[in-house]
Design an enzyme around this catalytic site. Structure first.
Site, short mmCIF file in Angstrom:
data_model
loop_
_atom_site.label_atom_id
_atom_site.label_comp_id
_atom_site.label_asym_id
_atom_site.label_seq_id
_atom_site.Cartn_x
_atom_site.Cartn_y
_atom_site.Cartn_z
N GLU A 93 0.80 -1.23 0.00
CA GLU A 93 0.00 0.00 0.00
C GLU A 93 0.83 1.28 0.00
OE1 GLU A 93 0.30 -1.70 4.11
OE2 GLU A 93 -0.50 -2.43 2.22
N ASP B 18 20.94 14.59 -33.28
CA ASP B 18 21.43 15.43 -34.35
C ASP B 18 22.92 15.67 -34.05
OD1 ASP B 18 21.52 17.01 -36.55
OD2 ASP B 18 20.53 18.74 -35.67
N ASP C 95 17.37 19.98 -31.40
CA ASP C 95 17.08 21.36 -30.99
C ASP C 95 16.45 22.19 -32.09
OD1 ASP C 95 19.20 21.60 -32.70
OD2 ASP C 95 20.47 22.78 -31.36
N ASP D 85 13.70 18.59 -35.93
CA ASP D 85 13.79 17.47 -34.99
C ASP D 85 12.48 17.21 -34.25
OD1 ASP D 85 16.59 17.11 -35.45
OD2 ASP D 85 17.00 18.83 -34.15
N ASN E 299 2.57 -5.22 9.17
CA ASN E 299 2.62 -4.61 7.84
C ASN E 299 2.89 -3.11 7.93
OD1 ASN E 299 2.39 -5.40 5.07
ND2 ASN E 299 0.53 -4.18 4.94
N ASP F 14 6.16 -1.32 6.44
CA ASP F 14 6.03 -0.31 5.38
C ASP F 14 6.73 0.99 5.75
OD1 ASP F 14 4.78 -1.63 3.33
OD2 ASP F 14 2.76 -1.21 4.02
#
Length: 908
Positions: free
Chosen positions: A320, A362, A635, A639, A728, A732
């Site tokens: 969770e 490029d 750029d 492109d 749990n 956690d």
């Protein structure tokens, strides 16, 4: 204001009072399209030179900022709701409600117990609060990062003249100047246009560029078809224009569409990966929970307890904290990258960046220094010739489009020559511009027409050598103008090749005197020209490029150069930076290939030259279809299509507007080393998220597997539902340090992609290893430790209910502590394929939180809180057995881990 215009304006105002808001805006657009500029200026309260500062303020107050809200920002209340309500926390809320009924509302007065409800509610609060805090922080961080990227437009105002301002500061009535690469900043009426072609794909879906004019050809179609209106969301492909802003922000056509749509963008590979993993866990939970319910219901006879226990098992199987962990990992990665001058526009892009195995780039400015120097200005024989430079200067100086690096280099070189050669002094004042034909990527050239003091006109054109040869009929050789024969063309190309082989980019310059325009000057006039020489530019490779390419290759990223430049210059640069250049594919070859042929070649070839913008996008598409994760670094306007097609578009802060808009990642410096750091950060983000998912899923699966076995053989529940929930919760919380965990350098060497099936395999392999020692714990607790607490008797021998309860409490306490130790140690065991604590150490955050989790949970059975939830203190000998179990567990996990890696190739 004359009376006729005053009456028109009053009529518009009178009509607008009777219309809806959208109708008023459409009426304003239609009026602007159908009337002359002077009448439009009157209505919009502007002039041909723009507004005054007072008028700008008034327009902004009347029409608002030029911002489009795609949808209203979520309120704090909604964000709180979304943080606390998800499938995982809903399970906890249901469990809290059931516990409230069974433990409080329906319980006898003396037996009311608030503990379970408090703990479960705390779990919801902690999970939701942590997610809310992290999402708020990451949202604020993202906004701050995006503020570092600014898109501007060129406007004219009365006091300031022409200036670049942020697009959101544009107001109705502003005069806007447009050129190739610009985004249309608002809905505008075009006042003057020169070969203006605009892409309206984002607005109308029309892929072909549309020519826009300063006159209205036909008013019978939709407003978006009006030839003299241009709209926000469009891009200038080629040409230049001047326009007046008619509508801004939410009043634009684009703004209206954006506000009407509340669609989520398509899911990224990252989101699909997280969802697929979540569904694996949910499906597994849906299978396991009914089994646990029925086994406990039938064997123990208490269906209410069995139901509570089954629901708590469902919670145990569900990570969770996953939403919070994911948000924290992404935000941490984006903030870390901002320190490296890399801006992540969308948080999900950080993980996508880590997954790429091909980077297409490029050449200019990424591999090269982006500092173009005009090295030579030569006549056709290859000798220095100042006349060629003067013609080149006039072409570059007088063009109104986007001045590229070569234009700036020509102008800079001319300014230097002014000190040496009087013929260069005040060259820009000796001529006036008559007209121009702007650059576009199909022609690959641009022309200006200038006139000197004597009235002589000249068309001067510069561009790619092949294109210039195609429009030149003559050549100037040794002071004579001669016909451009095939032999002379071959001679010219030979000279150009010599320059290219030395890494120089070459433009040819042609001219013709007293050209006769075909109507207005246009592309048709670029013919029968005289070629006079060349301009040779040097853009040397960056010092860092060689190391950057090697670093990317070392991290599993293949770098491919896709450029519009010629093959010889590209080959020279690629050789300098270590990119394989044994095979180069040209645009004309790409054009002839099928997609299958291109996909096969594109995988193995690293250099593509003379490639058009659409071919760039096609290469990216076939690589993706071939199973690669592709990034594109560019750029320019050429492109943008490839960047949109790629998994991750990367641009730079100095890029044209449309390139920055298409990008997911912006580099504040053109440095591939920064991109390599971004890729590593993306892989760290993925590594820490998948760690949490795999370790939590496998340890929880191991616990549930153990519970199934215990439920079948034990006469009581191996652990109460409240114990599982508390276990749990603490586990956690101890996991919240995982986003800051260290990642092994070896793991970062390879691109990573989401694979939900790997979670299932991991659970089935690693989960049962903890079950082996859980079962061993059962045996020790049932036959040795628990009997010691009740005078040496076994459970079935006990007749006193209080002794039975004590036996159960001691048993459950033993497994409660052992579960936390094994779950927590599994974090350290599974986070690396190496030997934990020795070959690979967790971060201090993870180490500290897991240690605190173990200590806290170990203490609980010895406290009054532990007694209130049915736990009991354990004898000292228990911890001797626990130590042996933990050591055995670590040895077994190490063995299974090695076997798993041998079978599947990797751990995480």
């Amino acid at each position: 204001m004359n009376n006729e215009n005053k009456i028109k304006r009053e009529e518009i105002i009178l009509q607008s009072n009777k219309m809806s808001h959208r109708d008023k805006i459409n009426e304003r657009l239609t009026f602007s399209a159908k009337n002359e500029p002077e009448e439009i200026f009157e209505v919009l309260e502007t002039t041909g030179s723009g507004k005054t500062e007072e008028q700008v303020i008034a327009a902004r107050e009347k029409y608002g900022l030029n911002k489009v809200e795609h949808k209203s920002k979520d309120s704090t209340l909604k964000r709180l709701f979304d943080s606390f309500i998800n499938p995982f926390t809903v399970i906890l809320i249901v469990l809290a409600i059931v516990s409230a009924f069974t433990d409080i509302i329906m319980a006898p007065v003396g037996d009311k117990d608030y503990t379970a409800v408090i703990i479960i509610t705390s779990m919801v609060v902690i999970s939701g609060a942590l997610r809310f805090i992290q999402e708020t922080r990451s949202g604020n961080s993202a906004e701050k990062l995006l503020e570092m990227i600014e898109t501007t437009t060129n406007i004219e105002r009365r006091e300031e003249g022409r200036e670049e301002i942020p697009i959101d500061e544009v107001v109705v009535g502003d005069i806007v100047y447009l050129s190739a690469g610009d985004m249309i900043p608002a809905d505008i009426r075009i006042l003057r246009a020169k070969d203006l072609f605009i892409s309206q794909a984002a607005l109308t879906g029309e892929s072909e560029a549309i020519e826009k004019l300063s006159v209205l050809k036909d008013d019978s179609g939709a407003i978006t078809e009006f030839s003299n209106l241009a709209f926000m969301g469009s891009d200038v492909i080629s040409g230049t224009a001047i326009g007046v802003v008619v509508a801004t922000g939410g009043e634009t056509i684009f703004g209206e569409i954006a506000q009407a749509l509340d669609e989520k963008p398509p899911m990224t590979s990252f989101e699909k990966g997280v969802n697929s993993v979540s569904w694996v866990l949910i499906k597994f939970m849906l299978v396991m929970v009914p089994i646990v319910l029925f086994i406990n219901g039938f064997t123990k006879g208490d269906w209410m307890k069995a139901t509570l226990f089954a629901i708590s098992i469902a919670v145990g199987l569900t990570p969770e904290m996953l939403p919070m962990i994911v948000t924290t990992c992404l935000a941490k990665g984006a903030i870390a990258m901002s320190k490296e001058k890399v801006i992540i526009k969308n948080l999900n892009s950080i993980q996508n960046l880590g997954s790429i195995d091909i980077l297409c780039s490029d050449k200019t400015g990424t591999l090269t220094m982006d500092k173009v120097v005009l090295q030579f200005h030569l006549n056709v024989h290859g000798d220095d010739d100042n006349r060629v430079l003067r013609h080149g200067f006039l072409n570059s100086y007088f063009q109104t489009g986007l001045k590229n690096l070569m234009d700036l280099a020509i102008i800079e070189k001319t300014r230097e020559e002014e000190l040496k050669d009087p013929s260069f002094i005040d060259l820009d004042k000796k001529y006036i511009k008559v007209d121009e034909v702007p650059f576009d990527f199909e022609r690959r050239r641009m022309s200006v027409v200038v006139e000197d003091a004597t009235g002589k006109t000249q068309m001067i054109t510069k561009g790619a050598v092949e294109e210039m040869l195609s429009i030149s009929s003559y050549v100037e050789l040794d002071g004579e103008v001669l016909e451009l024969t095939d032999d002379r063309k071959a001679y010219i190309l030979e000279k150009v090749d010599e320059l290219n082989e030395n890494g120089m980019r070459v433009l040819a310059v042609s001219q013709k005197t007293n050209p006769s325009p075909v109507g207005e000057f246009s592309v048709k006039d670029e013919s029968e020209m005289v070629l006079i020489g060349y301009l040779a530019f040097l853009d040397p490779p960056k010092d860092s490029a060689l190391d950057a390419i090697k670093a990317l290759n070392d991290h599993g990223v293949d770098v491919k150069v896709i450029t519009g430049d010629n093959e010889k210059v590209t080959k020279y640069v690629c050789k300098q930076v270590g990119i394989p250049n044994d095979k180069i594919v040209l645009g004309e070859e790409v054009e002839r290939m099928s997609d299958d042929e291109l996909a096969s070649i594109a995988t193995h070839v690293n250099i593509f030259a003379k490639i058009s913008p659409l071919q760039k996008a096609r290469i990216v598409r076939v690589l993706k279809e071939n199973g690669h994760a592709v990034g594109f670094l560019g750029d320019g306007i050429n492109d943008a299509a490839a960047m949109k097609m790629s998994d991750v578009g990367v641009s730079v802060d100095t890029a044209v507007d449309i390139a920055k808009e298409s990008a997911d990642v912006i580099l504040l410096e053109k440095d591939l080393m920064a991109l390599e750091k971004g890729i590593i950060e993306g892989r760290k983000t993925y590594a820490n998220m998948i760690k949490y998912i795999k370790m939590t899923a496998s340890s929880n699966f191991g616990n549930v597997f153990s519970v199934l076995i215990a439920s079948a053989f034990l006469p009581f529940l191996p652990m109460e539902s409240i114990h599982l929930i508390l276990l749990n919760l603490i586990y956690d919380i101890s996991c919240t340090g995982i986003p800051w965990d260290n990642v092994d350098a070896d793991y970062l060497k390879t691109p990573r992609d989401w694979d939900a099936s790997s979670v299932s395999k991991f659970m089935l392999w690693i989960g049962p290893t903890s079950s082996v020692f859980d079962i061993l714990t059962y045996v020790i607790m049932y036959f040795i430790i628990a009997p010691m607490a009740v005078g040496g008797q076994m459970y079935h021998q006990l007749t006193d209910p209080s002794m039975k309860l004590l036996f159960i409490a001691v048993f459950q306490s033993g497994w409660f502590i052992e579960s936390m130790w094994s779950q927590t140690l599994v974090i350290h065991m599974i986070r690396t394929p190496k030997i934990p604590f020795i070959q690979s150490r967790a971060s201090s955050e993870v180490t500290l939180l897991t240690l605190l989790g173990i200590v806290l949970l170990t203490i609980i059975p010895f406290t009054s809180m532990g007694a209130s939830i049915g736990l009991a203190p354990l004898p000292k000998i228990y911890f001797m057995y626990l130590g042996l179990i933990v050591v055995g567990y670590m040895v077994l996990v190490t063995v299974v881990k090695k076997l798993y890696i041998r079978k599947y190739g990797e751990l995480l």
